[in-house]
Design an enzyme around this catalytic site. Structure first.
Site, PDB file in Angstrom:
ATOM      1  N   HIS A  11       0.925  -1.088  -0.025  1.00 21.98           N
ATOM      2  CA  HIS A  11      -0.018  -0.043   0.032  1.00 21.98           C
ATOM      3  C   HIS A  11       0.697   1.151  -0.037  1.00 21.98           C
ATOM      4  O   HIS A  11       1.792   1.271   0.751  1.00 21.98           O
ATOM      5  CB  HIS A  11      -0.872   0.047   1.214  1.00 21.98           C
ATOM      6  CG  HIS A  11      -2.136   0.924   1.058  1.00 21.98           C
ATOM      7  ND1 HIS A  11      -2.020   2.176   0.883  1.00 21.98           N
ATOM      8  CD2 HIS A  11      -3.330   0.487   1.268  1.00 21.98           C
ATOM      9  CE1 HIS A  11      -3.203   2.758   0.651  1.00 21.98           C
ATOM     10  NE2 HIS A  11      -4.028   1.718   0.815  1.00 21.98           N
ATOM     11  N   ARG A  12       0.629   2.240  -0.944  1.00 19.72           N
ATOM     12  CA  ARG A  12       1.473   3.342  -0.837  1.00 19.72           C
ATOM     13  C   ARG A  12       0.509   4.733  -0.630  1.00 19.72           C
ATOM     14  O   ARG A  12       1.094   5.799  -0.662  1.00 19.72           O
ATOM     15  CB  ARG A  12       1.550   3.466  -2.375  1.00 19.72           C
ATOM     16  CG  ARG A  12       2.457   2.658  -3.018  1.00 19.72           C
ATOM     17  CD  ARG A  12       2.844   2.735  -4.428  1.00 19.72           C
ATOM     18  NE  ARG A  12       1.652   2.711  -5.261  1.00 19.72           N
ATOM     19  CZ  ARG A  12       1.679   2.073  -6.381  1.00 19.72           C
ATOM     20  NH1 ARG A  12       3.038   1.751  -6.833  1.00 19.72           N
ATOM     21  NH2 ARG A  12       0.599   2.049  -7.188  1.00 19.72           N
ATOM     22  N   ASP A  13      -0.398   4.578   0.075  1.00 23.43           N
ATOM     23  CA  ASP A  13      -0.937   5.791   0.523  1.00 23.43           C
ATOM     24  C   ASP A  13      -2.012   5.364   2.069  1.00 23.43           C
ATOM     25  O   ASP A  13      -3.213   5.033   1.889  1.00 23.43           O
ATOM     26  CB  ASP A  13      -2.199   6.191  -0.464  1.00 23.43           C
ATOM     27  CG  ASP A  13      -2.893   7.430  -0.233  1.00 23.43           C
ATOM     28  OD1 ASP A  13      -2.545   8.254   0.597  1.00 23.43           O
ATOM     29  OD2 ASP A  13      -3.887   7.588  -0.486  1.00 23.43           O
ATOM     30  N   LEU A  14      -1.201   5.099   3.165  1.00 23.93           N
ATOM     31  CA  LEU A  14      -1.662   4.870   4.190  1.00 23.93           C
ATOM     32  C   LEU A  14      -2.384   6.044   4.936  1.00 23.93           C
ATOM     33  O   LEU A  14      -2.053   6.950   5.085  1.00 23.93           O
ATOM     34  CB  LEU A  14      -0.743   4.351   5.157  1.00 23.93           C
ATOM     35  CG  LEU A  14       0.085   2.928   4.601  1.00 23.93           C
ATOM     36  CD1 LEU A  14       1.038   2.639   5.622  1.00 23.93           C
ATOM     37  CD2 LEU A  14      -1.110   1.956   4.419  1.00 23.93           C
ATOM     38  N   LYS A  15      -3.553   5.573   5.473  1.00 25.54           N
ATOM     39  CA  LYS A  15      -4.422   6.762   6.233  1.00 25.54           C
ATOM     40  C   LYS A  15      -5.158   6.214   7.393  1.00 25.54           C
ATOM     41  O   LYS A  15      -6.237   5.609   7.348  1.00 25.54           O
ATOM     42  CB  LYS A  15      -5.539   7.375   5.306  1.00 25.54           C
ATOM     43  CG  LYS A  15      -5.274   8.020   4.113  1.00 25.54           C
ATOM     44  CD  LYS A  15      -6.085   8.549   3.343  1.00 25.54           C
ATOM     45  CE  LYS A  15      -5.858   9.646   2.359  1.00 25.54           C
ATOM     46  NZ  LYS A  15      -5.343   8.985   1.095  1.00 25.54           N
TER      47      LYS A  15
END
Length: 97
Positions: free
Chosen positions: A87-91
């Site tokens: 995953h390149r966009d952790l929120k």
């Protein structure tokens, strides 16, 4: 706006398809994805709550709480990695704990 680069559209499709295959309580569910009127879309679970940025805007987290959030995120990322997803966009969301 339609995607200018077919490779980007293919990458987004593959990422949405991979994410839709994950089932974990701290990973947002992807319900559907596709293309309509030459525009790629995906729909995902709505998660109510504040973001980590909002939560820490006025004060820092207590160390124990920060560690708990980190543990929760690490377990979700580990689950994704176990399914071959990076995953390149952790929120992370506090409500997910």
């Amino acid at each position: 706006r339609p995607f200018a680069v077919p490779e980007l559209e293919e990458r987004l499709h593959l990422e949405a398809e991979a994410a839709a295959g994950l089932n974990h309580p701290n990973i947002v569910t992807v319900y559907d994805f596709g293309k309509c009127d030459n525009q790629f879309y995906f729909s995902m679970e709505y998660v109510e709550g504040r973001s980590l940025a909002q939560l820490t805007r006025h004060h820092s987290l207590a160390p124990k709480q920060a560690a708990q959030y980190l543990k929760t995120v690490a377990e979700a990322v580990h689950h994704a990695h176990g399914h071959g997803i990076l995953h390149r966009d952790l929120k992370p969301l506090p409500a997910a704990v």
